[in-house]
Design an enzyme around this catalytic site. Structure first.
Site: not given
Length: 455
Positions: A29, A33, A130, A165, A179
């Site tokens: 679930g 994947k 992330h 994304d 930076t």
């Protein structure tokens, strides 16, 4: 420094793939994947794209390499955790919120670019944007992007990171927030959406020190609107920042119909970003990222590999090992839905104007002091292969079929109404025979199970 945007010249492309990547399994679930990487690879093989580029097995990151960014304690924890000892790490597990880990370094591509041995490096297994210095986040455990950029910084004064994304590239922005040698640019859904960061206040904060550009988008953005903001914003960034290398995270969850997404981009619209950034003729590292309707992820990254290669491929999909996933039309390209585009022209113009004002606050093309170039992270691309017996090594095609988890091949809600179609009902004759043979072979190998934590 003026950039040319003549996109007609052929680029040398190297492509990284490890057949083991599809063996990792997040659990029943779970929307992530890794099998989608194998599907992508198999599709581009059957399109014949492998003949036009150099294919390498990526270098697997060592603990020492990971601690170039991540904390020692965090990497030690990742090395220690296994399915059989999870209970011992209950407190850390709660904090990190993860079950399984796989990590492939994208440093190999960075090193190739640094050595000027390629123009474009592609690794669809990368792009885990992330992950933080000391914790996992959003299905990401080790931030391969940060590690790859650190490698590029050994040779390049300024590196530009672009994230298309649907989620904000928070981990990369956080890593380089103080930076001026890295600028991060992210186009993402904002507002009650993971990770909940990435609004306009980041750029030009304080005394104009932070090189982070965020374009918060609303639901339903389509190809036309996306192009209207992407090209002018990136043109201004390139003019102002003048990077000498570009990293492009091509998360496919911004496509129409994504299981977790809410944008309305087609594959052609998504790939326009690749095409545009490629036209600046700078060293380019292309990475994967999100994408949870896996048939569309494979379609997208295959097409974007073709774009990198300046190669036209037909819309009619070639027969491949996962052909049944792509029914009922068995086409490469997808159509947008009829969802409402909530990004009005007024909203887009307002955000663009604000961004351009913020960009003017930043010093143009910041310099960097001269220093000795550190040793490359990956001394030789063949180092990992040399540890294996060459007489016993299997082809990538063979290793791809070694292990398969039943749940990865089951019909699921992200595969459309009625699940996947049986290709045997679509293709007759010799292709039907091949399906039957593949099916029998798969049944013989079902006992192989799946790999957890690489063990």
């Amino acid at each position: 420094m003026a950039y040319t945007t003549a996109g007609g010249t052929k680029k040398k492309v190297c492509y990284y793939y490890d057949g083991d990547i599809g063996n990792y399994y997040y659990g029943q679930g779970h929307p992530m994947k890794p099998h989608r990487i194998r599907m992508t690879h198999n599709l581009l093989l059957n399109y014949g794209l492998y003949r036009k580029m150099e294919i390498y097995r990526p270098h697997k990151a060592t603990a020492e390499e990971m601690t170039k960014y991540h904390s020692d304690d965090y990497i030690k924890f990742l090395r220690s955790i296994r399915p059989d000892n999870m209970s011992e790490f209950s407190k850390q597990m709660q904090r990190c919120n993860w079950l399984f880990i796989f990590c492939h370094s994208t440093n190999s591509g960075s090193v190739k670019l640094n050595r000027q041995q390629t123009d474009i490096a592609v690794n669809w297994a990368g792009g885990l944007h992330h992950a933080k210095k000391s914790e996992a986040s959003g299905f990401c455990y080790v931030n391969d992007i940060v590690l790859a950029i650190l490698e590029l910084l050994k040779y390049h004064q300024r590196v530009l990171y672009i994230d298309i994304d649907i989620h904000h590239g928070d981990g990369v922005e956080e890593a380089f927030y103080t930076t001026d040698r890295v600028m991060t640019v992210s186009f993402h859904k904002y507002g009650e959406y993971f990770p909940g960061t990435g609004d306009l206040r980041d750029i030009g904060a304080g005394k104009g020190k932070y090189y982070a550009v965020n374009f918060p988008l609303r639901d339903g953005i389509d190809d036309e609107s996306y192009e209207q903001i992407f090209k002018p914003v990136m043109a201004k960034v390139m003019e102002m920042y003048q990077p000498s290398a570009v990293v492009l995270q091509c998360g496919a969850d911004s496509l129409s119909g994504d299981r977790l997404g809410c944008f309305n981009l087609t594959i052609r619209g998504h790939a326009k970003c690749v095409e545009y950034m490629k036209s600046f003729n700078l060293p380019l590292l292309m990475l994967g990222g999100g994408g949870y309707t896996i048939r569309n992820v494979a379609r997208c990254w295959t097409y974007e590999t073709a774009v990198a290669l300046d190669t036209d491929i037909p819309d009619e999909l070639p027969y491949n090992d996962y052909f049944e996933y792509f029914g009922p039309d068995f086409k490469l390209h997808i159509s947008p839905s009829n969802m409402t585009n909530q990004n009005t022209q007024e909203y887009m113009d307002k955000i663009k104007q604000r961004l351009f004002e913020n960009l003017r606050m930043l010093p143009h093309a910041p310099g960097v002091q001269m220093q000795a170039i550190p040793e490359d992270a990956v001394p030789d691309d063949t180092v990992d292969d040399d540890t294996e017996d060459p007489d016993k090594r299997l082809s990538i095609r063979s290793t791809d079929k070694r292990i398969a988890c039943d749940e990865e091949f089951s019909d699921s809600e992200d595969e459309g109404e009625g699940g996947r179609r049986n290709v045997a009902n679509h293709k007759k004759g010799a292709k039907r025979l091949r399906v039957d043979e593949d099916k029998k072979e798969g049944e013989d190998k079902k006992s192989g199970g799946y790999s957890q934590l690489g063990h």
